[in-house]
Design a protein around this motif. Structure first.
Motif, PDB file in Angstrom:
ATOM      1  N   GLN A   1      12.198   5.914  24.347  1.00  0.00           N
ATOM      2  CA  GLN A   1      12.063   5.841  22.883  1.00  0.00           C
ATOM      3  C   GLN A   1      13.281   5.137  22.263  1.00  0.00           C
ATOM      4  OE1 GLN A   1      11.457  10.028  22.390  1.00  0.00           O
ATOM      5  NE2 GLN A   1       9.249   9.788  22.036  1.00  0.00           N
TER       6      GLN A   1
ATOM      7  N   THR B   1      11.959   9.950  28.804  1.00  0.00           N
ATOM      8  CA  THR B   1      11.156   9.696  27.605  1.00  0.00           C
ATOM      9  C   THR B   1      12.047   9.371  26.418  1.00  0.00           C
ATOM     10  OG1 THR B   1       9.526  11.215  28.466  1.00  0.00           O
ATOM     11  CG2 THR B   1       9.326  10.668  26.148  1.00  0.00           C
TER      12      THR B   1
ATOM     13  N   ALA C   1       7.340   5.025  30.729  1.00  0.00           N
ATOM     14  CA  ALA C   1       8.641   5.561  30.289  1.00  0.00           C
ATOM     15  C   ALA C   1       9.775   5.276  31.292  1.00  0.00           C
ATOM     16  CB  ALA C   1       8.516   7.060  30.009  1.00  0.00           C
TER      17      ALA C   1
ATOM     18  N   LEU D   1       4.415   3.680  26.149  1.00  0.00           N
ATOM     19  CA  LEU D   1       5.269   4.855  26.408  1.00  0.00           C
ATOM     20  C   LEU D   1       4.621   5.823  27.398  1.00  0.00           C
ATOM     21  CD1 LEU D   1       6.959   6.444  23.248  1.00  0.00           C
ATOM     22  CD2 LEU D   1       7.955   6.102  25.527  1.00  0.00           C
ATOM     23  N   GLU D   2       3.314   6.010  27.214  1.00  0.00           N
ATOM     24  CA  GLU D   2       2.587   6.984  28.030  1.00  0.00           C
ATOM     25  C   GLU D   2       2.632   6.644  29.532  1.00  0.00           C
ATOM     26  OE1 GLU D   2      -1.260   8.017  26.260  1.00  0.00           O
ATOM     27  OE2 GLU D   2      -2.067   7.977  28.318  1.00  0.00           O
TER      28      GLU D   2
END
Ligand SMILES: [Fe+2]
Length: 404
Positions: free
Chosen positions: A337, A333, A315, A311-312
């Motif tokens: 998710q 983001t 995204a 994710l970091e």
């Protein structure tokens, strides 16, 4: 550690143009209907007369396989069947297959089955044609020459072995998986005929389908991805989210779902052959080798955790995959998710557990070491690395049930 990372990054950068320039063929695709008739015409055209049909004991009893065999016999081919391939084909069984196909004087292999049968058949074909021992070809670029003409008929939509340059065998005595990687292993022909997939049980449909999803996702997140692999991967991801639940729920009747999954699996196999995979496969290979967890199941469990780790750094790309499956969100983001949640939901819908129940604490360091080695040396051009091996050990620990 920093110095080592710099060296591996250099190696990864050097391998990028090599991976793009390496000549990798694409199999000719034969599709339903009448795939048997098309295979027979092709063999006649190429003047091939002694097919070795390589499969497992279950597939050998299915109507699609038996019809193909009967049609080959009726057309005058001198066939032999080797139906003793097991899941994660072991090296001793492969040696038996080599002896039998050689004794038959085969001039073409027709591999029918899941990834294990096609992988086993690739190794049998290479060794029987080129007079090599399987141990001698384990590794990368040990073959250089093609074996006999090779037709792959997948009965699962998952591994993509019908289009890849990889075959994996196991050495149970050493609890090790031995990959063979060589462009000469790419099949000459891939038969995408859903008739061979209709009898696939729901659980195997689910886990092999999640393997195909993992190929497409890891290929999309690879630093070697191209515009072509991107568009193919997004389309495969969309197909899998749409059709895998249908193939799981009603696979014996839903012809369209089987067709679409078959195409997604082939395309994802094609793309990851050019971009490589990532941490999910690297960890899954070691867990599979140690505990016998089926490849697709191991990938399905690991995939969402690795996506959370990405994710970091990733995204924007995760958000693009979210858009491909029809998810909308207020920010990149949030979309990223949402995609990870959707992967978890899909796995839940397919009755795939969220954790392993077999990972032993004393094995964590060995799994981390093997996964790191695979990522660095293959290389898998992943978008994010673990800062230390200790960090990876604790990541793998979270995959085990009792630590959740
Ligand atoms: Fe895979």
């Amino acid at each position: 550690m920093v110095m080592t990372r710099i060296l591996y990054n250099l190696y990864k950068a050097v391998m990028k143009p090599v991976s793009r320039l390496m000549p990798i063929s694409t199999p000719q695709v034969i599709s339903a209907p009448n795939s048997s008739r098309q295979i027979i015409s092709l063999l006649q055209e190429k003047k091939l007369s002694r097919p070795a049909l390589i499969t497992d004991s279950f597939v050998a009893t299915t109507p699609a396989f038996q019809q193909l065999h009967a049609e080959l016999i009726a057309a005058g081919f001198n066939t032999i069947i080797f139906d003793q391939i097991e899941p994660d084909p072991n090296i001793e069984r492969i040696k038996k297959g080599i002896a039998i196909t050689k004794a038959h004087g085969f001039d073409v292999v027709i591999a029918v089955g899941g990834g294990s049968s096609i992988d086993g058949a690739k190794i049998i074909n290479a060794c029987a044609t080129l007079h090599k021992r399987p141990e001698a070809i384990a590794g990368t670029l040990k073959l250089r020459r093609r074996g006999n003409f090779f037709i792959a008929i997948p009965t699962t939509a998952g591994t993509g072995s019908e289009t890849t340059l990889v075959a994996v065998m196991t050495n149970p005595a050493k609890k090790a998986k031995l990959p063979v990687v060589d462009p000469s292993l790419v099949p000459n022909v891939a038969v995408l005929d859903e008739a061979y997939m209709m009898d696939l049980p729901p659980q195997i449909t689910a886990t092999t389908g999640m393997d195909a999803l993992t190929h497409a996702v890891e290929s999309y997140l690879s630093e070697y991805s191209t515009a072509k692999t991107d568009s193919m991967n997004l389309e495969s991801i969309r197909r899998i989210f749409t059709y895998l639940p249908r193939a799981f729920e009603d696979g014996t009747h839903d012809v369209e779902a089987r067709q679409q999954m078959s195409r997604a699996s082939f395309d994802a196999g094609w793309t990851f052959t050019r971009t490589s995979v990532g941490w999910v496969h690297a960890i899954a290979h070691k867990i599979g080798g140690l505990y016998g967890v089926p490849h697709g199941l191991a990938n399905a469990i690991i995939l969402p955790y690795v996506l959370e780790f990405y994710l970091e750094t990733s995204a924007p790309r995760l958000a693009k995959m979210a858009a491909a499956v029809g998810l909308d969100a207020a920010s990149e983001t949030k979309a990223a998710q949402a995609f990870i949640h959707a992967v978890k939901d899909l796995a839940r819908q397919l009755e795939i557990p969220s954790h392993f129940d077999c990972i032993k604490t004393e094995d964590l360091a060995a799994i981390a070491k093997a996964a790191t080695r695979e990522v660095n040396l293959t290389p898998h051009p992943v978008p994010r690395y673990f800062a230390t091996e200790r960090e990876l050990v604790s990541f793998i620990n979270t995959l085990q049930e009792n630590t959740a």
